[in-house]
Design a protein around this motif. Structure first.
Motif, PDB file in Angstrom:
ATOM      1  N   GLY A 171       0.796  -1.231   0.000  1.00 34.03           N
ATOM      2  CA  GLY A 171       0.000   0.000   0.000  1.00 34.03           C
ATOM      3  C   GLY A 171       0.827   1.278   0.000  1.00 34.03           C
ATOM      4  O   GLY A 171       0.673   2.132  -0.876  1.00 34.03           O
ATOM      5  N   GLY A 172       1.737   1.416   0.990  1.00 37.55           N
ATOM      6  CA  GLY A 172       2.509   2.648   1.134  1.00 37.55           C
ATOM      7  C   GLY A 172       3.389   2.928  -0.072  1.00 37.55           C
ATOM      8  O   GLY A 172       3.242   3.944  -0.759  1.00 37.55           O
ATOM      9  N   LEU A 173       4.295   1.984  -0.368  1.00 36.74           N
ATOM     10  CA  LEU A 173       5.225   2.210  -1.496  1.00 36.74           C
ATOM     11  C   LEU A 173       4.480   2.300  -2.824  1.00 36.74           C
ATOM     12  O   LEU A 173       4.860   3.067  -3.711  1.00 36.74           O
ATOM     13  N   GLY A 174       3.397   1.520  -2.949  1.00 33.42           N
ATOM     14  CA  GLY A 174       2.617   1.543  -4.192  1.00 33.42           C
ATOM     15  C   GLY A 174       2.062   2.933  -4.466  1.00 33.42           C
ATOM     16  O   GLY A 174       2.276   3.508  -5.549  1.00 33.42           O
ATOM     17  N   LEU A 175       1.358   3.499  -3.500  1.00 35.14           N
ATOM     18  CA  LEU A 175       0.786   4.837  -3.678  1.00 35.14           C
ATOM     19  C   LEU A 175       1.886   5.881  -3.806  1.00 35.14           C
ATOM     20  O   LEU A 175       1.762   6.847  -4.558  1.00 35.14           O
ATOM     21  N   HIS A 176       2.968   5.671  -3.073  1.00 36.84           N
ATOM     22  CA  HIS A 176       4.076   6.615  -3.081  1.00 36.84           C
ATOM     23  C   HIS A 176       4.645   6.797  -4.497  1.00 36.84           C
ATOM     24  O   HIS A 176       4.692   7.900  -5.040  1.00 36.84           O
ATOM     25  N   TYR A 177       5.049   5.675  -5.085  1.00 37.93           N
ATOM     26  CA  TYR A 177       5.666   5.773  -6.410  1.00 37.93           C
ATOM     27  C   TYR A 177       4.663   6.194  -7.481  1.00 37.93           C
ATOM     28  O   TYR A 177       5.015   6.892  -8.436  1.00 37.93           O
ATOM     29  N   GLY A 178       3.409   5.789  -7.297  1.00 38.69           N
ATOM     30  CA  GLY A 178       2.375   6.190  -8.263  1.00 38.69           C
ATOM     31  C   GLY A 178       2.163   7.690  -8.230  1.00 38.69           C
ATOM     32  O   GLY A 178       2.091   8.350  -9.270  1.00 38.69           O
ATOM     33  N   ALA A 179       2.105   8.252  -7.007  1.00 42.57           N
ATOM     34  CA  ALA A 179       1.860   9.690  -6.864  1.00 42.57           C
ATOM     35  C   ALA A 179       3.060  10.485  -7.382  1.00 42.57           C
ATOM     36  O   ALA A 179       2.897  11.514  -8.048  1.00 42.57           O
ATOM     37  N   GLU A 180       4.267   9.979  -7.109  1.00 38.23           N
ATOM     38  CA  GLU A 180       5.470  10.666  -7.617  1.00 38.23           C
ATOM     39  C   GLU A 180       5.504  10.623  -9.140  1.00 38.23           C
ATOM     40  O   GLU A 180       5.841  11.612  -9.796  1.00 38.23           O
ATOM     41  N   ASN A 181       5.145   9.470  -9.682  1.00 36.51           N
ATOM     42  CA  ASN A 181       5.116   9.318 -11.137  1.00 36.51           C
ATOM     43  C   ASN A 181       4.146  10.316 -11.763  1.00 36.51           C
ATOM     44  O   ASN A 181       4.425  10.908 -12.809  1.00 36.51           O
TER      45      ASN A 181
END
Ligand code: DLL
Length: 432
Positions: free
Chosen positions: A140-150
């Motif tokens: 959840g955390g890393l998934g949303l993190h990299y998606g939002a940065e992308n």
């Protein structure tokens, strides 16, 4: 706005073509690299060459969670260990955890599908995304993190928990998107109100909630509590993580990133695919993953598919909101009960807060279902007759939906455990 129009709005023919090509590549890859799949296919008498079209997917073997456990930790990797740039794991409730390995390409695709999801929820690069899903082995955390940065948005990687800090930073940094589990969103909403924060005045505008079942009624409650539009994001570690599917502005199902994950819905008893609109078990085949591709992975999640046109412009197939997993079903006095059915009823009752717990027990040979529920302060009364009126009203409504008798037990505020991640809503004492 649509993040990737080419892949999210293509014609069905184009999608079929891409899926055919990618499915063939995936099957060859796992046949070559993964002994487990090679043996399974050999036992079924099929070879990669037998897969000529996306529709041939039905010839392939299924994969279940036990296969991942049995091959713990690296048995199902289809890339050399040195190609794996990240591991995720999911502990589950029993036995060994399962491990998922992602290559650099997989990690990039993960960030792509989450960017699509945030975009379909209405997010843009101008947003400030408070990621309150847990960081770590959980996706959840890393998934949303990299998606939002992308996407180009500003990420606040606060992770789950520490609600007081969540509230302070939300106000100080001016978060416009909150990403966490729906149960944690409900807890944050409740805490903001208790602290006297006027949520209408906050810049927060969108919620991206998932990782656990939640009813439409709960969605409305959270939307009212936080003054936001709440979206449903779905995914599972085995397949990738969040972003496998996400709701769009129509809130009528979740668009699946089917250029990466081919969905099927099957009858869990016959294992035969069912028609669009029919509920069954959701099955995914990953068609671009390198690290650990999975063929026909049985999720245990219950859903249905629709290829009907969506007004948002995306042509990707939609899955219906997951209201339950087949393993969540409680059998109480021979009647099938899904906890989400109870939630739908409770969240329509103004006296009920979002805090409830189902307690299943056995008295003699008789199963009992007790619903512990915190009531809204404004409806809390010292008058026994008033509490009885509320209790009877709730009891009648729940019983008319479930068809079995229940015990409604209004409890003191703050007695029900609050969730900072995936909520536990059921205690089944029959199993203890
Ligand atoms: O929960 C991935 C995720 C993270 C999804 C953040 C969304 C947001 P797992 O821990 O492997 O992965 O759990 C996967 O959670 O099979 C479903 O039973 C349930 N689930 C996930 N999203 C939803 C949803 C993450 N939107 C399991 N609605 C899945 C209902 C969901 N259930």
């Amino acid at each position: 706005m649509i993040w990737n129009e080419t892949t999210e709005c293509m014609s069905r023919d184009q999608m079929h073509h891409i899926q055919t090509q990618r499915l063939k590549e995936t099957v060859s890859r796992v046949y070559q690299n993964v002994e487990f799949y090679r043996k399974k296919m050999q036992a079924m008498g099929i070879e990669p060459g037998d897969i000529k079209d996306a529709d041939d997917i039905v010839k392939l073997p299924f994969t279940v969670k036990k296969d991942l456990r049995d091959n713990y930790p690296y048995g199902l990797l289809s890339a050399h260990r040195s190609e794996i740039v990240r591991l995720h794991a999911s502990s589950g409730t029993t036995g060994k955890p399962i491990v998922i390995g992602l290559t650099r390409k997989d990690v990039n695709i993960f960030a792509e599908i989450v960017a699509r999801a945030i975009c379909s929820a209405g997010g843009t690069r101008d947003d400030i995304v408070q990621v309150a899903y847990g960081y770590g082995l959980f996706t959840g955390g890393l998934g949303l993190h990299y998606g939002a940065e992308n996407l180009g948005a500003t990420v606040v990687p606060i992770s789950g928990g520490n609600t007081a800090k969540q509230m302070t930073l939300m106000q100080d940094f001016g978060a416009t998107i909150l990403a966490c589990t729906p149960s944690y969103a409900a807890h944050i909403a409740e805490s903001l109100h208790a602290a006297g924060v006027d949520t209408e005045k906050l810049p927060l505008r969108i919620g991206i909630f998932g990782a656990e079942p939640w009813s439409e009624e709960m969605r409305h409650r959270i939307e009212e509590g936080l003054h936001i539009e709440a979206h449903d994001i779905y995914g599972l570690s085995e397949v990738m993580g969040p972003g496998v599917a996400c709701s769009c502005s129509m809130h009528d199902g979740l668009h699946i990133a089917e250029d990466h994950f081919m969905p099927e819905v099957i009858d869990p008893d016959t294992l035969e695919p069912v028609k669009d609109g029919t509920m069954g078990e959701l099955v995914f085949t990953t068609i671009t993953k390198e690290g650990m591709p999975l063929l026909r992975y049985r999720t245990r999640d219950l859903s249905s598919l629709t290829h009907e046109k969506c007004e948002c412009g995306r042509t990707n197939v939609r899955m219906s909101k997951i209201m339950a997993r087949s393993d969540d079903m409680l059998i109480i006095r021979g009647v099938n009960v899904f906890p989400s059915q109870v939630e739908s009823v409770l969240m329509n009752i103004p006296e009920a807060t979002t805090n409830y717990m189902l307690i299943v027990d056995r008295k003699g040979t008789m199963d009992t279902l007790e619903i512990q529920l915190e009531l809204n302060e404004e409806y809390m009364s010292d008058e026994i007759s008033e509490i009885n009126r509320v209790r009877n009203n709730i009891k009648q409504k729940v019983e008319s939906v479930l068809g079995i008798s229940v015990i409604i037990n209004p409890v003191e505020r703050k007695t029900i455990e609050r969730s900072e991640g995936k909520a536990r809503r059921v205690i089944d004492r029959r199993k203890i």
